[in-house]
Design an enzyme around this catalytic site. Structure first.
Site, PDB file in Angstrom:
ATOM      1  N   HIS A   1       0.880  -1.173   0.000  1.00  0.00           N
ATOM      2  CA  HIS A   1       0.000   0.000   0.000  1.00  0.00           C
ATOM      3  C   HIS A   1       0.921   1.228   0.000  1.00  0.00           C
ATOM      4  O   HIS A   1       1.980   1.203   0.640  1.00  0.00           O
ATOM      5  CB  HIS A   1      -0.827   0.130   1.274  1.00  0.00           C
ATOM      6  CG  HIS A   1      -1.775  -0.985   1.570  1.00  0.00           C
ATOM      7  ND1 HIS A   1      -1.399  -2.108   2.238  1.00  0.00           N
ATOM      8  CD2 HIS A   1      -3.102  -1.111   1.321  1.00  0.00           C
ATOM      9  CE1 HIS A   1      -2.453  -2.904   2.393  1.00  0.00           C
ATOM     10  NE2 HIS A   1      -3.501  -2.326   1.843  1.00  0.00           N
TER      11      HIS A   1
ATOM     12  N   ASP B   1       2.287   2.035   3.376  1.00  0.00           N
ATOM     13  CA  ASP B   1       3.209   1.082   4.019  1.00  0.00           C
ATOM     14  C   ASP B   1       4.651   1.505   3.767  1.00  0.00           C
ATOM     15  O   ASP B   1       5.506   1.381   4.640  1.00  0.00           O
ATOM     16  CB  ASP B   1       3.136  -0.334   3.415  1.00  0.00           C
ATOM     17  CG  ASP B   1       1.767  -0.944   3.383  1.00  0.00           C
ATOM     18  OD1 ASP B   1       0.938  -0.575   4.226  1.00  0.00           O
ATOM     19  OD2 ASP B   1       1.538  -1.834   2.520  1.00  0.00           O
TER      20      ASP B   1
ATOM     21  N   GLU C   1     -11.112  -6.901  -4.417  1.00  0.00           N
ATOM     22  CA  GLU C   1     -10.870  -7.951  -3.411  1.00  0.00           C
ATOM     23  C   GLU C   1     -12.060  -8.061  -2.468  1.00  0.00           C
ATOM     24  O   GLU C   1     -12.272  -7.198  -1.620  1.00  0.00           O
ATOM     25  CB  GLU C   1      -9.593  -7.623  -2.633  1.00  0.00           C
ATOM     26  CG  GLU C   1      -9.237  -8.690  -1.611  1.00  0.00           C
ATOM     27  CD  GLU C   1      -7.948  -8.362  -0.852  1.00  0.00           C
ATOM     28  OE1 GLU C   1      -6.997  -7.822  -1.457  1.00  0.00           O
ATOM     29  OE2 GLU C   1      -7.904  -8.644   0.358  1.00  0.00           O
TER      30      GLU C   1
ATOM     31  N   GLU D   1      -9.182 -13.706  -1.383  1.00  0.00           N
ATOM     32  CA  GLU D   1      -8.413 -13.978  -0.152  1.00  0.00           C
ATOM     33  C   GLU D   1      -9.091 -15.086   0.637  1.00  0.00           C
ATOM     34  O   GLU D   1     -10.296 -15.041   0.918  1.00  0.00           O
ATOM     35  CB  GLU D   1      -8.309 -12.703   0.683  1.00  0.00           C
ATOM     36  CG  GLU D   1      -7.550 -12.938   1.981  1.00  0.00           C
ATOM     37  CD  GLU D   1      -7.075 -11.653   2.641  1.00  0.00           C
ATOM     38  OE1 GLU D   1      -6.708 -10.701   1.920  1.00  0.00           O
ATOM     39  OE2 GLU D   1      -7.080 -11.609   3.880  1.00  0.00           O
TER      40      GLU D   1
ATOM     41  N   HIS E   1     -10.993 -14.150   3.811  1.00  0.00           N
ATOM     42  CA  HIS E   1     -12.210 -13.387   3.517  1.00  0.00           C
ATOM     43  C   HIS E   1     -13.321 -14.337   3.074  1.00  0.00           C
ATOM     44  O   HIS E   1     -14.491 -14.125   3.381  1.00  0.00           O
ATOM     45  CB  HIS E   1     -11.953 -12.348   2.429  1.00  0.00           C
ATOM     46  CG  HIS E   1     -10.954 -11.308   2.824  1.00  0.00           C
ATOM     47  ND1 HIS E   1     -10.598 -10.268   2.003  1.00  0.00           N
ATOM     48  CD2 HIS E   1     -10.243 -11.137   3.954  1.00  0.00           C
ATOM     49  CE1 HIS E   1      -9.704  -9.503   2.607  1.00  0.00           C
ATOM     50  NE2 HIS E   1      -9.465 -10.026   3.798  1.00  0.00           N
TER      51      HIS E   1
ATOM     52  N   ASP F   1      -4.899 -13.700  -2.432  1.00  0.00           N
ATOM     53  CA  ASP F   1      -4.244 -13.340  -1.177  1.00  0.00           C
ATOM     54  C   ASP F   1      -4.252 -14.599  -0.326  1.00  0.00           C
ATOM     55  O   ASP F   1      -5.293 -15.034   0.180  1.00  0.00           O
ATOM     56  CB  ASP F   1      -4.976 -12.182  -0.477  1.00  0.00           C
ATOM     57  CG  ASP F   1      -4.447 -10.837  -0.932  1.00  0.00           C
ATOM     58  OD1 ASP F   1      -3.582 -10.809  -1.834  1.00  0.00           O
ATOM     59  OD2 ASP F   1      -4.888  -9.807  -0.383  1.00  0.00           O
TER      60      ASP F   1
ATOM     61  N   ASP G   1     -10.459 -11.620  10.771  1.00  0.00           N
ATOM     62  CA  ASP G   1      -9.457 -11.875   9.747  1.00  0.00           C
ATOM     63  C   ASP G   1      -8.107 -12.139  10.443  1.00  0.00           C
ATOM     64  O   ASP G   1      -7.309 -11.222  10.599  1.00  0.00           O
ATOM     65  CB  ASP G   1      -9.393 -10.593   8.891  1.00  0.00           C
ATOM     66  CG  ASP G   1      -8.857 -10.819   7.496  1.00  0.00           C
ATOM     67  OD1 ASP G   1      -8.722 -11.976   7.093  1.00  0.00           O
ATOM     68  OD2 ASP G   1      -8.598  -9.807   6.819  1.00  0.00           O
TER      69      ASP G   1
ATOM     70  N   ASP H   1      -5.631 -13.846   9.437  1.00  0.00           N
ATOM     71  CA  ASP H   1      -4.522 -13.750   8.466  1.00  0.00           C
ATOM     72  C   ASP H   1      -3.338 -14.637   8.825  1.00  0.00           C
ATOM     73  O   ASP H   1      -2.185 -14.191   8.816  1.00  0.00           O
ATOM     74  CB  ASP H   1      -4.042 -12.293   8.333  1.00  0.00           C
ATOM     75  CG  ASP H   1      -5.020 -11.422   7.563  1.00  0.00           C
ATOM     76  OD1 ASP H   1      -5.803 -11.969   6.778  1.00  0.00           O
ATOM     77  OD2 ASP H   1      -4.993 -10.188   7.752  1.00  0.00           O
TER      78      ASP H   1
ATOM     79  N   ASP I   1      -0.823 -12.535   2.084  1.00  0.00           N
ATOM     80  CA  ASP I   1      -1.431 -11.485   2.904  1.00  0.00           C
ATOM     81  C   ASP I   1      -1.648 -12.127   4.281  1.00  0.00           C
ATOM     82  O   ASP I   1      -2.772 -12.450   4.665  1.00  0.00           O
ATOM     83  CB  ASP I   1      -2.750 -11.031   2.261  1.00  0.00           C
ATOM     84  CG  ASP I   1      -3.301  -9.786   2.932  1.00  0.00           C
ATOM     85  OD1 ASP I   1      -2.758  -9.386   3.968  1.00  0.00           O
ATOM     86  OD2 ASP I   1      -4.287  -9.230   2.416  1.00  0.00           O
TER      87      ASP I   1
HETATM   88  C1  XLS Z   1      -7.594  -6.614   4.364  1.00  0.00           C
HETATM   89  C2  XLS Z   1      -7.137  -6.847   2.991  1.00  0.00           C
HETATM   90  C3  XLS Z   1      -6.013  -5.941   2.545  1.00  0.00           C
HETATM   91  C4  XLS Z   1      -5.894  -5.952   1.051  1.00  0.00           C
HETATM   92  C5  XLS Z   1      -5.085  -4.836   0.496  1.00  0.00           C
HETATM   93  O1  XLS Z   1      -8.298  -7.409   4.961  1.00  0.00           O
HETATM   94  O2  XLS Z   1      -6.828  -8.187   2.851  1.00  0.00           O
HETATM   95  O3  XLS Z   1      -4.831  -6.327   3.176  1.00  0.00           O
HETATM   96  O4  XLS Z   1      -5.379  -7.154   0.579  1.00  0.00           O
HETATM   97  O5  XLS Z   1      -5.613  -3.617   0.785  1.00  0.00           O
HETATM   98 NI    NI Z   2      -5.922  -9.028   1.194  1.00  0.00          NI
HETATM   99 NI    NI Z   3      -7.579  -9.580   4.673  1.00  0.00          NI
END
Ligand code: XLS
Ligand code: NI
Ligand code: NI
Length: 437
Positions: free
Chosen positions: A101, A104, A232, A268, A271, A296, A307, A309, A339
């Protein structure tokens, strides 16, 4: 030149017998699978936000992950050291891609002009580090959700001034993505959603999101940015109800606003499960509708409702995901972007390597399993047989849309009670287990 991960050398493929935790057991970048190398199939990418900016903070406590590249009171020096650390990491790990991003890689300054100046400075260095290390940008994106101004969304904000600010930020993020030769650009709907309908005009907000994306498409044409746009999906978090709920909701949205030709899906895993789907369901939906783009790669926790992750380690998930992706023709512009973040207790820099090595090996095994499933054709044959009635003249006529209800009635009266067939789910699951084992 400072080394940020001196305890780790270049990660090598040592094969399944190796007991070295800092080696690949399955990911052999040059090994060919179905005519392409593993590296070409999997197109691994490291995400900047979790891996280099993640602190381990959670709602109950601050960050726990201390990094040498954060050790300065000058935010631009931190930004530069972090970027150098990131490229050392990509090189040692042996990935070809990264993702970021805008915020970042370079911190926001008091004014937009100064913020963009900072971004330009870091992007220049990133371009050099990309060339020096042979690393490419899988996609770039804009952070339209952390700053206080976006508390009620960006493109769906009730204020046109905030819509404009977000558009200005995306314009710049697209420019720097293009400058770095990005293969894509992602739109994840940060806070595009709502918490209560008592203060929300949903129809109007959706229209604004459609308009925003059209403006992005126009600008993409204008600057001749050739990267692929992705949307996404995510059902909730940070808002109670995100507009881009799942692949199906995104597809309906893209169709309504005439954007199908311009955006593909970045699916993702976590998600998908938050939306009450499996990862492979979302992938299959995207492949079936020819809107699959990128992934992702991560995983959630069935007992935790957000999430999380985590890094992907489940071989059923990676095998079934790769089976769908290969059947869809594999990645073109997209790839497998981790991700994902290490846990709060995984405080050592080396944990970042363990996490990525595990994820890459899990997908390499998934790829090999999926390739065997494809070669044998057992599941494909079963599905073909299950639908074979549709390959008869009677079935074909219906599929072509040339049949009527009256004809169906005539057929049913003449043929009587139709036969049913077993779905053989248990047998198929047993066969799948044999491939995984
Ligand atoms: C957040 C998203 C984010 C996107 C990019 O949950 O996964 O990280 O991949 O903005
Ligand atoms: Ni993501
Ligand atoms: Ni995410």
């Amino acid at each position: 030149m400072t080394e940020f991960f001196p305890e780790v050398k270049k990660i090598k493929f040592e094969g399944p017998k190796s007991r070295n935790p800092l080696a690949f057991k399955h990911y052999n970048p040059r090994e060919k699978v179905l005519g392409k190398t593993m590296a070409e199939h999997l197109r691994f990418s490291v995400c900047y936000w979790h891996t280099f900016k993640g602190t381990g903070a959670d709602p109950f406590g601050p960050g726990t992950l201390l990094r040498s590249y954060n050790d300065s009171s000058d935010p631009m020096q931190v930004a530069e050291m972090t970027l150098r650390a990131a490229f050392e990491f990509y090189d040692k790990l042996g990935v070809q891609f990264w993702c970021f991003h805008d915020r970042d890689i370079a911190p926001e300054a008091p004014t937009l002009v100064e913020t963009n100046r900072r971004l330009d400075r870091i992007v220049k260095l990133a371009g050099k580090l990309q060339r020096d290390n042979g690393i490419k940008l899988l996609w770039g994106t804009a952070n339209l959700f952390s700053n206080r101004r976006y508390l009620a969304g960006a493109a769906t904000n009730p204020s046109p001034a905030i819509f404009a600010y977000a558009a200005t930020q995306v314009k710049k993020a697209m420019e720097v993505t293009q400058e770095l030769g990005g293969a894509g650009y992602v739109f994840w709907g940060g806070r595009e959603g709502y918490d209560t309908l008592l203060n929300t005009d949903m129809g109007r907000e959706l229209d604004h999101l459609g308009t925003f994306l059209h403006m992005a498409v126009d600008y993409k044409k204008k600057i001749r940015f050739r990267g692929q746009f992705y949307i996404e999906p995510k059902p909730k978090e940070p808002t109670k109800h995100q507009y881009d709920f799942d692949a199906a909701a995104c597809y309906a949205f893209l169709q309504k606003y005439d954007l199908v030709d311009h955006l593909k899906m970045n699916i993702e895993s976590n998600h998908a499960t938050l939306a009450g789907h499996t990862f492979v369901h979302e992938l299959e939906f995207a492949v079936a509708n020819k809107i699959f783009g990128s992934v992702d790669a991560n995983r959630g926790d069935l007992l935790i409702g957000w999430d999380t992750d985590q890094f992907p380690t489940d071989l059923y998930e990676t095998a079934l995901a790769m089976y769908t992706i290969l059947r869809g023709g594999g990645f073109t512009t997209g790839g497998l972007n981790f991700d994902a973040k290490v846990r709060r207790q995984s405080v050592d820099p080396v944990d970042l390597f363990h996490a990525h090595i595990g994820g890459m090996d899990a997908f390499a095994r998934g790829l090999k399993i999926a390739a065997r499933m494809l070669k044998d054709g057992t599941f494909a044959q079963f599905i073909k047989d299950r639908y074979k009635g549709w390959d008869t003249p009677f079935g074909r006529k219906i599929e072509k849309g040339q049949a009527t209800f009256e004809q169906m009635e005539k057929y049913t009266l003449a043929n009587g009670e139709p036969k049913v067939q077993s779905g053989r789910q248990e047998m198929l699951e047993n066969i799948l287990n044999e491939y995984i084992g």
